[in-house]
Write an enzyme that holds these catalytic residues in place. Structure first.
Site, PDB file in Angstrom:
ATOM      1  N   ASP A 149       0.727  -1.183   0.031  1.00  0.00           N
ATOM      2  CA  ASP A 149       0.047   0.047  -0.038  1.00  0.00           C
ATOM      3  C   ASP A 149       0.972   1.325   0.002  1.00  0.00           C
ATOM      4  OD1 ASP A 149      -1.990   1.818   0.290  1.00  0.00           O
ATOM      5  OD2 ASP A 149      -2.626   0.999   2.308  1.00  0.00           O
ATOM      6  N   ASP A 172      -8.100   4.936  -9.553  1.00  0.00           N
ATOM      7  CA  ASP A 172      -9.569   4.636  -9.515  1.00  0.00           C
ATOM      8  C   ASP A 172     -10.420   6.017  -9.073  1.00  0.00           C
ATOM      9  OD1 ASP A 172     -11.976   3.556  -9.131  1.00  0.00           O
ATOM     10  OD2 ASP A 172     -11.284   1.572  -8.600  1.00  0.00           O
TER      11      ASP A 172
END
Length: 267
Positions: A149, A172
């Protein structure tokens, strides 16, 4: 099973749905990596995430490239806070790309600027394998990779004021209003990025989703310690050194817009 069949039916029947679904296929977005590896989780953070993990496999070529090259080019949370000068063996302009997808654009940038260094972050293992394949075939020495991450990279791995540029291209958009909280570009995230940039360093964002572009501009314009490189405000022309992705080309052919935002750290 039935859910897969329904998805395929929707893709075939609903105009424009493929354009939406592709956002969940690469970059710092959806990934196929298994998160059940408790000994080395993809993230240590709790709460809302900007990505969703799903099962998937690397191709044979990607896996072989990963196995051959990870020891040389890969970085992990276990390395702790790095010294980029030690990692690259020099003190040059340092770039961070968050969510490099399948890695071609990052490889293109690194090949075009051998005098600069690049750290890429991607949770999607096939993308990591694809980038390492590009790095190997092109003989690039100025690329390193994290497969965790980006929040962990920022918080646990990078010292303050070490970066000259941070790039987040086509994250996204989480286009449904109820999912907007999952968008990566949020005030708190931007402030954490700011501390990793040197004063004068650039945060470069790009999206082909107009509503997300408006959200990005609103967040960045209100962010303490950042100023727009465009004196009149608003969006920036596409810099020559940002490669055009295959999705961007496809979108342009369909008449879709692309918005770039470049802000620099002021303090």
């Amino acid at each position: 099973g039935c859910r897969r069949l329904k998805l395929l039916t929707l893709v075939n029947c609903v105009p424009g749905l493929f354009h939406e679904i592709r956002f969940e296929a690469g970059g710092h977005r959806m990934t196929d990596q298994n998160e059940t590896q408790d000994t080395n989780p993809v993230t240590t953070r709790r709460g809302v995430r900007s990505f969703v993990l799903r099962q998937g496999r690397m191709t044979e070529g990607q896996k072989k490239a990963f196995d051959r090259n990870w020891a040389k080019y890969g970085l992990s949370r276990d390395n702790g806070m790095i010294d980029p000068r030690e990692v690259f063996g020099r003190d040059n302009m340092l770039n961070l790309e968050i969510g490099f997808g399948m890695g071609k654009s990052l490889a293109d940038m690194a090949e075009a600027a051998p005098e600069q260094d690049f750290i890429g972050v991607e949770v999607h293992l096939p993308g990591v394998g694809a980038l390492l394949k590009e790095v190997e075939s092109r003989g690039l020495e100025n690329v390193r990779v994290y497969s965790i991450d980006a929040n962990d990279v920022i918080d646990l791995c990078l010292p303050d004021a070490c970066l000259d540029r941070v790039m987040v291209f086509f994250p996204d958009p989480w286009h449904k209003k109820k999912h907007h909280k999952r968008r990566l570009i949020q005030p708190e995230f931007v402030q954490r990025i700011r501390h990793k940039l040197r004063v004068g360093g650039i945060l470069h964002l790009a999206t082909d989703w107009e509503n997300y572009a408006e959200h990005m501009l609103e967040v960045m314009s209100a962010s303490e310690g950042f100023a727009n490189t465009q004196e009149q405000g608003g969006y920036s022309p596409k810099p020559d050194d940002r490669p055009i992705t295959k999705f961007e080309k496809r979108g342009e052919n369909l008449g879709h817009g692309v918005w770039d935002l470049l802000f620099y750290r002021t303090n």
